[in-house]
Scaffold this active site. Structure first.
Site, short mmCIF file in Angstrom:
data_model
loop_
_atom_site.label_atom_id
_atom_site.label_comp_id
_atom_site.label_asym_id
_atom_site.label_seq_id
_atom_site.Cartn_x
_atom_site.Cartn_y
_atom_site.Cartn_z
CG HIS A 137 -1.68 0.88 1.67
ND1 HIS A 137 -2.43 1.80 1.90
CD2 HIS A 137 -2.90 1.12 0.53
CE1 HIS A 137 -2.58 2.94 1.95
NE2 HIS A 137 -4.01 2.18 0.82
CB SER A 338 -7.77 -12.06 -5.91
OG SER A 338 -8.06 -10.70 -6.60
#
Length: 387
Positions: A137, A338
């Site tokens: 991130h 995912s």
């Protein structure tokens, strides 16, 4: 950077006239209309829009503040700490925290959770190097600067997960220094999941016996925990701290999250009786009291089984998106477990309409709970018409 003009939003020194207040109301109506229209085409960001908390509007007429720790008393009585503790217990159990040994609180989002986890690791081991995958991130390099830590990005493998041999080589280069490692559980770009047990093995093999492993599970924690093929992501898998988002799979009008850690480690940063009669072991001190109520209600409504059904519905929609995009010749790919699907990016106008981010000619859509198979069909129709 050129700033946009906000002249019609300027705040003056005098109270607004009746005509001015009417105009302000129209401006707010216009903005809310824009947001609601955009909501119907929001498939490129990991945020859930399938919620409605309007029946809790009564909480907007009081200032709630969960100042300091959610545990114990507070001299400020307008708080929701009972609800916050219930939310924390739910996620502590889900993440495999030891019974009675977990600390946690509701944050204002994933970045605060990452700050907390890395800060806790830095305080445990002041000489630590901060390691995170190159696809971690965007908050991680910023946190390294805030905490004045040496930051070493680690290359990723073909799936977008942290490359373990590269991590081992980096640890060996830094010799006896401690390590704070951020493991990404669901990367923003590809939904990739770092191997927590593998990271622990690498640290042990490299002789790095002083370490703190923080799991950034803001996006992928619930997918890892409740999907048909669970993936390592929590305390039982070697994490010392974990953060999970509240506004992603659960859904909230306010960015929020939950951060968890071993209580014995948190004592090193705890300041007793510092925040209006409460201990302070949080990053932000004064904290939003509404988010715990929203999360508590939605978790009570869904329960673990309801969340698991939601996760599996998102994954089913992702599989459908793969099929439709393949039929459209868009070369889709999706990591196992995912709900992120990468594909050849369409025309810019289509990307803007559907809030799709495009990098190097590849876009990604994320099948959050509000995204339906009909949305995927509409996207494919728009792409085919744009060609």
């Amino acid at each position: 950077m050129k700033r946009p003009s906000d002249q019609d939003l300027a705040i003056g020194e005098l109270p607004r006239s009746r005509a001015g207040l009417v105009a302000d109301g129209q401006l707010l109506d216009s903005m809310s209309g824009e947001m609601y229209r955009a909501r119907d085409h929001m498939i490129g960001f990991p945020v859930n829009l399938d919620f409605d908390y309007r029946h809790l509007a009564r909480f907007l007429a009081v200032h709630g503040n969960n100042a300091g720790s959610p545990y114990g008393s507070s001299e400020y009585r307008l708080h929701s700490k009972r609800f916050e503790r219930a939310v924390v217990r739910f996620f502590a159990d889900l993440a495999g925290a030891p019974a009675g040994g977990a600390f946690g609180y509701v944050t204002n989002g994933g970045t605060e959770g990452n700050i907390f986890g890395v800060y806790l690791g830095r305080e445990r081991f002041p000489d630590a190097v901060l390691y995170a995958s190159a696809e971690a991130h965007y908050s991680i390099p910023k946190i390294a600067r805030l905490l004045r830590m040496e930051h070493e990005p680690i290359a990723t493998d073909a799936a977008g997960a942290m490359d373990l041999p590269a991590l081992e080589a980096a640890c060996l280069r830094h010799g006896t220094r401690a390590a704070v490692v951020v493991a990404t559980v669901g990367s923003t770009g590809r939904g990739a999941v770092d191997d927590l047990p593998g990271i622990r093995r690498v640290l042990a093999g490299a002789g790095t016996d002083r370490s703190h492993l923080h799991a950034d599970a803001a996006f992928g924690g619930l997918l890892a925990a409740l999907g048909p093929h669970p993936a390592p992501w929590g305390f039982a898998d070697g994490a010392d701290s974990v953060t999970v988002s509240g506004h992603k799979m659960i859904g909230s009008p306010i960015p929020c999250g939950i951060v968890l850690a071993h209580d014995r480690h948190v004592e090193i940063i705890r300041v007793h009786d510092a925040a209006v009669g409460a201990d302070d072991d949080t990053i932000s001190g004064s904290r939003d009291a509404l988010s715990p109520v929203l999360l508590w209600q939605e978790l009570r409504r869904l329960g673990r089984q309801g969340l698991a059904r939601r996760v599996n519905r998102c994954l089913s929609t992702a599989r459908y998106a793969e099929t439709r995009l393949r039929e459209s010749g868009r070369r889709p790919e999706r990591p196992q477990g995912s709900n992120t699907v990468l594909f050849d990016a369409p025309e810019q106008a289509v990307c803007e309409k559907w809030n799709l981010l495009s990098v190097d000619g590849r876009a990604h859509l994320i099948t959050m709970p509000h995204v339906t198979e009909e949305d995927i069909d509409r996207l494919c129709t728009d792409m085919n018409h744009a060609e």
